[in-house]
Scaffold this active site. Structure first.
Site, PDB file in Angstrom:
ATOM      1  N   GLU A   1       0.464  -1.278   0.290  1.00 51.40           N
ATOM      2  CA  GLU A   1       0.000   0.075  -0.496  1.00 51.40           C
ATOM      3  C   GLU A   1       0.428   1.393  -0.048  1.00 51.40           C
ATOM      4  OE1 GLU A   1      -4.239  -0.651   2.211  1.00 51.40           O
ATOM      5  OE2 GLU A   1      -2.475  -1.493   3.415  1.00 51.40           O
TER       6      GLU A   1
ATOM      7  N   GLU B   1      -4.129  -9.435   2.408  1.00 48.93           N
ATOM      8  CA  GLU B   1      -4.532  -9.317   4.052  1.00 48.93           C
ATOM      9  C   GLU B   1      -5.565 -10.133   4.229  1.00 48.93           C
ATOM     10  OE1 GLU B   1      -3.241  -4.670   3.178  1.00 48.93           O
ATOM     11  OE2 GLU B   1      -3.807  -6.793   2.328  1.00 48.93           O
TER      12      GLU B   1
END
Length: 265
Positions: free
Chosen positions: A120, A139
């Protein structure tokens, strides 16, 4: 200013290397986020800095992601606030957004694993150059979802279909795979990672970086409505004439020469 988890080194041609060093694995915690935010402000304000490179001092990891053990542990500081985890997510989003909005080129030099939050942070940069390791939003394999802007940035970058595939499957891509789908811009030899990144950063630094920053603002605005984006683009175009870059570029064009935006003196 002194930092606990990062180091900033200014190199030739106005290139600043921001190296993350948060042992044992460069996990994202409050201290690192505070350092990154302060560094982003410092580098944005420093007119001598033309290009920023984000790198890692860890041999195997770019950034490991959120320190989940500390982030999810009960704390009396949280009180009865049921949205504390949402606030932690927004905290990371705001931190990384500073680099996405920085009015100068930002390069992620990835020479190790960039999974979850590490991916990210890389997605918030303008360019991603990768040597070794793997990259991805993983995730979902933990029963979570990306919470630091990953669902938004990957979708805008790769499109919905590819983002769904990579996020749902918690895919971990090697450099050549990431380059093939467009997740990174360039795969390089891990042994020559720094040299290749430096060469690319210097190429950018020799360009009209003020204009690049204004173009970046307009490009970011393309994510909103067309009317708003066009207005921001027009204003940014006007601002290019507040520096000497258009004069240099146009003069070189008419003289059939390469423009020299970087003053080495």
């Amino acid at each position: 200013m002194p930092y606990e988890t990062i180091a900033i080194e200014k190199r030739n041609k106005g290139i600043a290397w921001l190296t993350i060093d948060n042992p044992p694995a460069n996990a994202i915690n409050e201290t690192l986020m505070q350092d990154l935010e302060a560094a982003a402000d410092e580098l944005t304000a420093d007119k001598s800095v033309r290009v920023v490179v984000i790198a890692s001092n860890h041999k195997k990891t770019f950034v490991a992601g959120l320190d989940l053990k500390n982030a999810m542990s009960p704390s009396t500081d949280h009180g009865d606030d049921d949205n504390m985890i949402a606030k932690e997510s927004a905290r990371m989003q705001a931190c990384f957004q500073k680099f996405a909005e920085m009015p100068k080129p930002v390069i992620a030099a990835i020479n190790g694993y960039a999974l979850g939050g590490g991916c990210e942070l890389a997605l918030a940069c303008d360019f991603r150059i990768m040597g070794k390791g793997k990259i991805g939003l993983t995730e979902v394999s933990l029963g979570l979802i990306p919470g630091a802007g990953g669902t938004q940035r990957m979708t805008k970058l790769l499109g919905r279909a590819k983002a769904v595939e990579l996020i749902f499957g918690a895919k971990r891509l090697k450099a050549e795979e990431a380059e093939a789908v467009g997740l990174i811009h360039r795969q390089v030899d891990p042994e020559n990672m720094e040299a290749n990144t430096t060469a690319f950063a210097e190429e950018l630094a020799e360009g009209a970086v003020h204009a690049m920053g204004l173009a970046k603002r307009a490009i970011n605005a393309a994510e909103g409505s067309l009317a708003e984006g066009l207005e921001i683009e027009a204003n940014a175009f006007s601002e290019t004439f507040e520096t000497d870059e258009p004069g240099i570029g146009l003069a070189a064009f008419f003289q059939k020469e390469k423009p020299k935006f970087l003053n080495d003196s």
